[in-house]
Design a protein around this motif. Structure first.
Motif, mmCIF file in Angstrom:
data_model
loop_
_atom_site.group_PDB
_atom_site.id
_atom_site.type_symbol
_atom_site.label_atom_id
_atom_site.label_comp_id
_atom_site.label_asym_id
_atom_site.label_seq_id
_atom_site.Cartn_x
_atom_site.Cartn_y
_atom_site.Cartn_z
ATOM 1 N N PRO A 1 0.842 -1.200 0.000
ATOM 2 C CA PRO A 1 0.000 0.000 0.000
ATOM 3 C C PRO A 1 0.877 1.250 0.000
ATOM 4 O O PRO A 1 2.018 1.228 0.449
ATOM 5 C CB PRO A 1 -0.806 -0.123 1.292
ATOM 6 C CG PRO A 1 0.012 -0.991 2.172
ATOM 7 C CD PRO A 1 0.802 -1.905 1.265
ATOM 8 N N GLN A 2 0.336 2.328 -0.498
ATOM 9 C CA GLN A 2 1.036 3.606 -0.522
ATOM 10 C C GLN A 2 0.625 4.403 0.710
ATOM 11 O O GLN A 2 -0.550 4.470 1.030
ATOM 12 C CB GLN A 2 0.668 4.391 -1.786
ATOM 13 C CG GLN A 2 0.955 3.654 -3.074
ATOM 14 C CD GLN A 2 2.399 3.224 -3.184
ATOM 15 O OE1 GLN A 2 3.291 4.043 -3.214
ATOM 16 N NE2 GLN A 2 2.623 1.932 -3.225
ATOM 17 N N SER A 3 1.598 4.998 1.386
ATOM 18 C CA SER A 3 1.272 5.876 2.510
ATOM 19 C C SER A 3 0.466 7.044 1.968
ATOM 20 O O SER A 3 0.768 7.565 0.895
ATOM 21 C CB SER A 3 2.552 6.400 3.161
ATOM 22 O OG SER A 3 3.259 5.335 3.730
ATOM 23 N N SER A 4 -0.560 7.442 2.702
ATOM 24 C CA SER A 4 -1.388 8.553 2.233
ATOM 25 C C SER A 4 -2.153 9.173 3.388
ATOM 26 O O SER A 4 -2.279 8.585 4.452
ATOM 27 C CB SER A 4 -2.373 8.075 1.161
ATOM 28 O OG SER A 4 -3.341 7.209 1.720
ATOM 29 N N THR B 1 -7.419 8.220 0.758
ATOM 30 C CA THR B 1 -7.425 7.308 -0.385
ATOM 31 C C THR B 1 -8.736 7.463 -1.133
ATOM 32 O O THR B 1 -9.810 7.422 -0.532
ATOM 33 C CB THR B 1 -7.266 5.845 0.078
ATOM 34 O OG1 THR B 1 -6.058 5.744 0.830
ATOM 35 C CG2 THR B 1 -7.195 4.908 -1.102
ATOM 36 N N VAL C 1 -6.766 3.802 -7.954
ATOM 37 C CA VAL C 1 -6.689 4.314 -6.590
ATOM 38 C C VAL C 1 -5.773 5.525 -6.610
ATOM 39 O O VAL C 1 -4.726 5.514 -7.249
ATOM 40 C CB VAL C 1 -6.140 3.240 -5.624
ATOM 41 C CG1 VAL C 1 -5.854 3.828 -4.254
ATOM 42 C CG2 VAL C 1 -7.118 2.076 -5.515
ATOM 43 N N ALA D 1 -3.813 7.548 -3.851
ATOM 44 C CA ALA D 1 -3.375 7.656 -2.460
ATOM 45 C C ALA D 1 -2.834 9.075 -2.283
ATOM 46 O O ALA D 1 -1.680 9.358 -2.568
ATOM 47 C CB ALA D 1 -2.312 6.596 -2.161
#
Length: 145
Positions: free
Chosen positions: A24-27, A30, A104, A106
């Motif tokens: 997953p991408q830090s965000s 989302t 998506v 993010a």
């Protein structure tokens, strides 16, 4: 003067048996975004957010304006990658397929959302649809059926 350019990197994953887990991408937020089929979208520019885009279903061409020239980036669920669009970069989408594209975003926030962040902006000059079509054609030829 610092140039604002997009970054493209493969989406890393780990396999466990037949299942593949993507990092997953830090965000800060989302968003799930759908680009309808046969769409040539106007552009957007964000003042206080960085977009981190990755496609989960379908294919589209991301158009960014960098150094007064359009850059066309093919994005597809068949080639998982993350495209990071920094603050102030005009960007739009072209989906020439008959299927919607689901992606998506993010989002990294650098301040409160600006009211104009999600208002479309007319492209400063027309997109080169020939480039987008060529990217899609080349992609179709390289994908194993």
């Amino acid at each position: 003067m610092t140039l604002r350019t997009i970054q493209i990197r493969p989406l890393s994953s780990v396999k466990a048996g037949m299942t593949e887990f993507y990092t997953p991408q830090s965000s800060d937020e989302t968003m799930l975004v759908q680009i309808p089929p046969c769409t040539i979208e106007e552009m957007f520019v964000h003042r206080f957010q960085t977009d981190q885009l990755f496609v989960v279903r379908g294919t589209f061409v991301l158009v960014t304006l960098e150094n007064r020239r359009y850059q066309y980036t093919l994005m597809s669920d068949c080639q998982p990658k993350v495209v990071t669009i920094p603050v102030g970069v005009l960007h739009g989408a072209i989906n020439l397929s008959d299927e919607p594209c689901l992606l998506v975003n993010a989002v990294l926030r650098h301040g409160p959302p600006h009211e104009r962040d999600y208002r479309p902006v007319k492209p400063p000059f027309p997109y080169n649809l020939g480039v987008a079509e060529a990217l899609l054609k080349e992609f179709r030829c390289s994908v194993k059926v």
